[in-house]
Design an enzyme around this catalytic site. Structure first.
Site, PDB file in Angstrom:
ATOM      1  N   GLU B  50       0.806  -1.221   0.000  1.00  0.00           N
ATOM      2  CA  GLU B  50       0.000   0.000   0.000  1.00  0.00           C
ATOM      3  C   GLU B  50       0.840   1.272   0.000  1.00  0.00           C
ATOM      4  O   GLU B  50       0.436   2.309  -0.521  1.00  0.00           O
ATOM      5  CB  GLU B  50      -0.970   0.017   1.181  1.00  0.00           C
ATOM      6  CG  GLU B  50      -2.116  -0.992   1.074  1.00  0.00           C
ATOM      7  CD  GLU B  50      -1.771  -2.361   1.638  1.00  0.00           C
ATOM      8  OE1 GLU B  50      -0.586  -2.601   1.977  1.00  0.00           O
ATOM      9  OE2 GLU B  50      -2.683  -3.200   1.752  1.00  0.00           O
ATOM     10  N   PHE B 112     -11.698  -7.169  13.439  1.00  0.00           N
ATOM     11  CA  PHE B 112     -10.603  -7.655  12.591  1.00  0.00           C
ATOM     12  C   PHE B 112     -10.267  -6.614  11.521  1.00  0.00           C
ATOM     13  O   PHE B 112     -11.150  -6.073  10.869  1.00  0.00           O
ATOM     14  CB  PHE B 112     -11.019  -8.972  11.922  1.00  0.00           C
ATOM     15  CG  PHE B 112      -9.981  -9.494  10.966  1.00  0.00           C
ATOM     16  CD1 PHE B 112      -8.731  -9.904  11.435  1.00  0.00           C
ATOM     17  CD2 PHE B 112     -10.227  -9.529   9.599  1.00  0.00           C
ATOM     18  CE1 PHE B 112      -7.752 -10.361  10.555  1.00  0.00           C
ATOM     19  CE2 PHE B 112      -9.250  -9.986   8.715  1.00  0.00           C
ATOM     20  CZ  PHE B 112      -8.013 -10.389   9.199  1.00  0.00           C
ATOM     21  N   GLN B 113      -8.998  -6.341  11.357  1.00  0.00           N
ATOM     22  CA  GLN B 113      -8.499  -5.328  10.405  1.00  0.00           C
ATOM     23  C   GLN B 113      -9.142  -3.963  10.618  1.00  0.00           C
ATOM     24  O   GLN B 113      -9.468  -3.263   9.672  1.00  0.00           O
ATOM     25  CB  GLN B 113      -8.666  -5.814   8.955  1.00  0.00           C
ATOM     26  CG  GLN B 113      -7.746  -7.008   8.658  1.00  0.00           C
ATOM     27  CD  GLN B 113      -7.518  -7.252   7.190  1.00  0.00           C
ATOM     28  OE1 GLN B 113      -8.405  -7.025   6.370  1.00  0.00           O
ATOM     29  NE2 GLN B 113      -6.317  -7.725   6.834  1.00  0.00           N
TER      30      GLN B 113
END
Lengths: 174, 564
Positions: B50, B112-113
Site C-alpha cells: 500500500e 478484525f483489520q
C-alpha cells in the site's frame, strides 16, 4: 504571556481532536479549553487559554485558521473583552468554620450549592483575579477539592464576533 | 436514481475526471473493487504494497499536476499508507487516499483489520473524513478533491466503511463545493506587492529564491519573465527545481545544505530576497540566526502559516505565486524610470555572482574511479534534460539535484520534506502510468531501492518501462558521510554488504538487468537500457566513499561550506 483565543468551529465529531492535536503536535500550550455550542447549533465556540511569545501566538492563530473545520479565530489581544470562569470548591465546614465560610461566600457573591455535616460545596464565578483572591482566602480553611471550567470570554460593548464565512483576505499587512 | 455506495464512488471519480487509481484489495474494499471491475475507463494499477500505491499516486500527481488517487483496505492496508501520506503532506502534493473501513456497527470494537485511520492520519493530512452515511459520500468526495487541489495542496483521506459502500441512496454529484470555513487566498494584497516591487527596485544585491509553490501554481513562465526583466539571479530549493530552467544563465543552482557555493554566498550577501513559494525549511536556510543577515525579505506564499515561521520577513504577501508574480510584472512596467537606475545599481552584484560561479562550480574529484556524479552528468547529457526523473533519498537525491539540470517543471519527483527512502521507484511508476511514452528514470541508491523493490512486479505486470539507475556504493551513503565527517569514520549500521545481485533480481521479476562497473561502459549501457521498452534495473558500481559536496554541516551558517 497568557492569552485568550476564541475559535468558532463546525460542531462536528473530530474537530476537538484536530484542535487539541494541533497544539500537542506543534508543541503549543493549552492552559484551559472550554467548548460548547453557540446560538447556531451547527457551530461551537472553543475558548482556549494559551501562552507564548508573539511569534508562537502568531503561529497558533495561523495554524488554527488553517484547519478546514475552523470558521473563525478571534484573538482577544486585539480588543477589549470580559472573561469569566466558574469554580466549584469543596471546603472544610466543620462547626467553627461554617460562619467564616458563609461570610466569605457572601463577600465574593458566591453560592453554597451542596452541604454535608463536614463540608460545603461553593460556586463562584469571576475573572482570574477574583478567583485567585477567593481561593487564597479559602486555603487556610481547607480546600478538599476544586474544579474549574477555564475562562470564557466575549468582546466588550456592541462588538459581536460575526458567525460568517472565513473571508478570503486580501493579504497581510507588514 | 438510486445507486449503491460503491457505484456512487465510481461515478464520483468519473465526475472528477479520474482516469487512474493505484490500489490494493482487501476484505473491506470488495464492494468497491467489484464496482470498479465494471469500469474499465478508470485504469486500476494494482501495486504490491500500500505504501507503493500512495507514492505512485503522488508521483502521478507531481508529474501531471492532477490529483492522484489510491484505494486500499482497512487496518494494515490503511496504516501502510501513512508514510506515503506524510510524504505528500510535507511536499504539498494533491492526492486523495481512499481507505476502506470495517462496518459502522463494528467501529470502535477492535474488529478484525480495524484501525482508526482518521485519527492516525489527522496530523499528516490536509483534511480527512470518515463517511458515516452513504448520503454524505458524494459530497465528501467532491470536497476531498477540492480541498486536495486548492489553496496549498495536500493529501486528503476518505475512510469508507464496508456497509456504506453497500447501502443505496439517490445519487446526484454536487456541481459546486462550498465550505464556509475554507476559503484560500489567491489574490495577493496589491499594496504589499507594490511595496515589494519598490523594495526590489531600490536594492543593490537582489536574489530570487523559489520553491515548490512555483510548480504547484504553474508559475514557471511568469517566474522566468520576472527574473529576466529584472536580471535577477535565481536559486531554488530542492522542491523548486524545474520551476526555473536549470540551464538558464541566471540560475545559480540549489541552495542550502548541499547547495552551490554561488547560491549560498549570494543568499548570505544579498540585501533583498524575493522568496516565492518556498517555506524556509532548515535544509535550505542552515542556521536561521545567520541566514541572510543583510537582507530584507519579501515572502510570497499561499499558506499564511509558512510566513514568518522560521525566518522573520519584511514584506509578507499571502497569495498564489502566479497571480502575485503577474501583478509584480504590471507594477514593474509602471516603474520604467527606476528600472534603469536599478539595472545600473546591480551590475557589481551580478559580477560578483559570476565570479563565485566561475571560481567554485559544482565539481568532484576525478580519481579514476567510477563517480556517481559522472553517471548523473551522463544521464543528463543522454536525455538532454527531457526525462522525468525521480529520486530516492540520500546521496543519490542530492547528486541528482546538483548534476541533473531540470529544464521544466514537473520533471523531478523527490521526497523533499519528509525525506522518504523508497519513494522514488513507486513515484516513477506513477509518472510512467501518466506518460507511457516518456522516459522515466528513478535515480536510486542500493539502500533506498530495497525499501519498495516489490513494485518491480507492478512495473512488469502493467508494462511500465521505468528505468532504475542504482548508484550502488555498498553503503547507506548519506549517513555514512555524516559518520565519516562527524563520528570518526565509525560506519555503524551503514554497510549494505548483503544487498542482492540486482541484475539477477530484475531478471527474477522478468524485468531487464544491466551492470556497469567501468566509466567507459556508462554511455553504451545507459543508451541501450533507455532504448528498451521494459522495466529495467541498471546496477552501477560507483566509488563507495564518494561524498556530496559542498556541504553545510547541520546547524552551521550557509556561508560555512565544506567544499570538495
Amino acid at each position: 504571556m497568557r492569552h485568550i483565543i476564541s475559535v468558532l468551529v463546525e460542531n462536528e465529531f473530530g474537530v476537538l481532536s484536530r484542535v487539541a492535536g494541533l497544539f500537542s503536535g506543534r508543541g503549543f500550550n493549552i492552559e484551559s479549553l472550554c467548548v460548547a455550542e453557540t446560538l447556531d447549533p451547527t457551530i461551537s465556540t472553543m475558548t482556549i487559554v494559551t501562552s507564548g511569545n508573539d511569534t508562537i501566538i502568531e503561529q497558533i492563530l495561523k495554524q488554527l485558521n488553517k484547519l478546514i473545520n475552523v470558521i473563525k479565530v478571534t484573538d482577544f489581544r486585539e480588543m477589549d473583552y470580559v472573561s469569566r470562569e466558574m469554580v466549584l470548591v469543596k471546603v472544610n465546614a466543620e462547626e467553627k468554620k461554617r460562619e467564616e465560610v458563609l461570610r466569605m461566600v457572601e463577600i465574593f457573591r458566591g453560592k453554597i450549592i451542596d452541604v454535608s455535616p463536614k463540608t460545603y460545596t461553593l460556586l463562584i464565578t469571576g475573572d482570574e483575579d477574583k478567583i485567585k483572591a477567593f481561593l487564597e482566602l479559602l486555603k487556610p480553611i481547607g480546600i478538599k477539592e476544586l474544579v474549574r471550567t477555564g475562562p470564557v470570554a466575549i468582546a466588550r460593548g456592541e462588538k459581536v464576533i460575526k458567525i460568517r464565512e472565513k473571508q478570503s483576505k486580501g493579504g497581510e499587512d507588514g | 436514481m438510486k445507486k449503491t455506495g460503491s457505484q456512487i464512488f465510481v461515478e464520483s471519480l468519473k465526475m472528477e475526471g479520474v482516469d487512474t487509481i493505484f490500489c490494493y484489495p482487501g476484505g473491506a474494499t470488495l464492494n468497491i473493487t467489484d464496482a470498479l471491475s465494471q469500469s474499465p475507463e478508470i485504469r486500476q494499477i494494482v501495486v504490491r504494497h500500500e505504501q507503493g500505491a500512495v507514492h505512485a499516486s503522488d508521483g502521478y500527481a507531481r508529474a501531471t499536476g492532477k490529483v492522484g488517487v489510491c484505494l486500499v483496505t482497512s487496518g494494515p492496508g490503511a496504516t501502510n499508507t501513512v508514510t506515503g501520506i506524510a510524504t505528500a503532506y510535507m511536499d504539498s502534493i494533491p492526492i486523495v487516499v481512499f481507505t476502506c473501513q470495517v462496518t459502522t456497527m463494528l467501529i470502535g470494537n477492535d474488529a478484525f483489520q480495524e484501525a482508526d485511520i482518521v485519527g492516525i492520519t489527522r496530523p499528516c493530512t490536509k483534511h480527512n473524513y470518515l463517511v458515516k452515511d452513504v448520503k454524505d459520500l458524494a459530497r465528501i468526495i467532491k470536497e476531498a478533491f477540492y480541498i486536495a487541489k486548492s489553496g496549498r495542496p495536500g493529501p486528503v483521506l476518505v475512510d469508507i466503511p464496508k456497509d456504506v459502500s453497500a447501502q443505496s441512496c439517490d445519487f446526484k454529484y454536487p456541481e459546486k463545493v462550498f465550505i464556509r470555513s475554507y476559503q484560500p487566498t489567491y489574490i495577493g494584497h496589491a499594496g504589499q506587492i507594490k511595496r515589494a516591487v519598490k523594495l526590489i527596485l531600490s536594492s543593490k544585491r537582489p536574489i530570487l529564491f523559489t520553491g515548490g509553490g512555483i510548480i504547484s501554481s504553474g508559475a514557471s513562465q511568469e517566474l522566468i519573465k520576472l527574473a529576466e526583466k529584472l536580471s535577477l539571479p535565481v536559486t531554488n530549493t530542492l522542491m523548486g527545481l524545474g520551476g526555473f530552467p536549470g540551464n538558464h544563465r541566471q540560475f545559480l543552482g540549489m541552495l542550502g545544505m548541499h547547495g552551490t557555493y554561488a547560491a549560498n554566498m549570494a543568499i548570505t550577501h544579498s540585501d533583498a530576497i524575493i522568496a516565492i513559494g518556498a517555506r524556509f525549511d532548515d535544509r535550505a536556510t542552515g542556521n536561521t540566526e545567520e541566514f541572510a543577515p543583510h537582507a530584507q525579505i519579501i515572502h510570497v506564499d499561499i499558506d499564511p502559516t509558512s510566513i514568518s515561521k522560521s525566518i522573520k520577513v519584511y514584506i509578507p504577501i499571502v497569495g498564489d505565486s502566479k497571480n502575485v508574480i503577474k501583478k509584480m510584472l504590471e507594477f514593474i512596467d509602471a516603474e520604467k524610470d527606476s528600472l534603469k537606475d536599478y539595472k545600473e545599481g546591480i551590475k557589481d552584484w551580478l559580477g560578483q555572482i559570476e565570479s563565485w560561479k566561475k571560481d567554485y562550480p559544482l565539481t568532484y574529484a576525478k580519481n579514476g574511479k567510477l563517480k556517481p556524479q559522472y553517471v548523473i552528468e551522463r544521464i543528463y547529457a543522454l536525455t538532454k534534460g527531457d526525462a522525468i526523473i525521480s529520486t530516492e533519498v540520500g546521496q543519490n537525491q542530492m547528486w541528482t539535484a546538483q548534476f541533473y539540470k531540470f529544464h521544466k517543471p514537473r520533471t523531478i519527483l523527490t521526497s523533499g520534506g519528509l525525506g522518504t527512502m523508497g519513494y522514488g521507484f513507486p513515484a516513477a511508476i506513477g509518472a510512467q502510468v501518466a506518460f507511457p511514452d516518456r522516459l522515466v528514470i528513478d535515480i536510486a541508491g542500493d539502500g533506498s531501492i530495497q525499501m519498495n523493490i516489490q513494485e518491480l512486479a507492478t512495473a512488469v505486470q502493467f508494462n511500465l518501462p521505468v528505468k532504475v539507475v542504482i548508484l550502488n556504493n555498498g553503503f547507506l551513503g548519506m549517513v555514512r558521510q555524516w559518520q565519516e565527517l562527524f563520528y570518526g569514520k565509525r560506519y555503524t549500521w551503514t554497510h549494505m554488504n548483503y544487498a542482492p545481485d540486482f541484475v539477477k533480481l530484475a531478471q527474477a521479476y522478468n524485468a531487464v538487468g544491466y551492470r556497469i562497473e567501468k566509466e567507459e561502459d556508462v554511455d553504451r549501457i545507459l543508451k541501450e537500457a533507455f532504448a528498451n521498452k521494459r522495466p529495467t534495473f541498471i546496477d552501477v558500481h560507483v566509488d563507495p566513499e564518494e561524498g556530496v559536496y559542498p556541504m553545510v554541516p547541520a546547524g552551521a551558517a550557509l556561508r560555512d561550506m565544506l567544499l570538495v
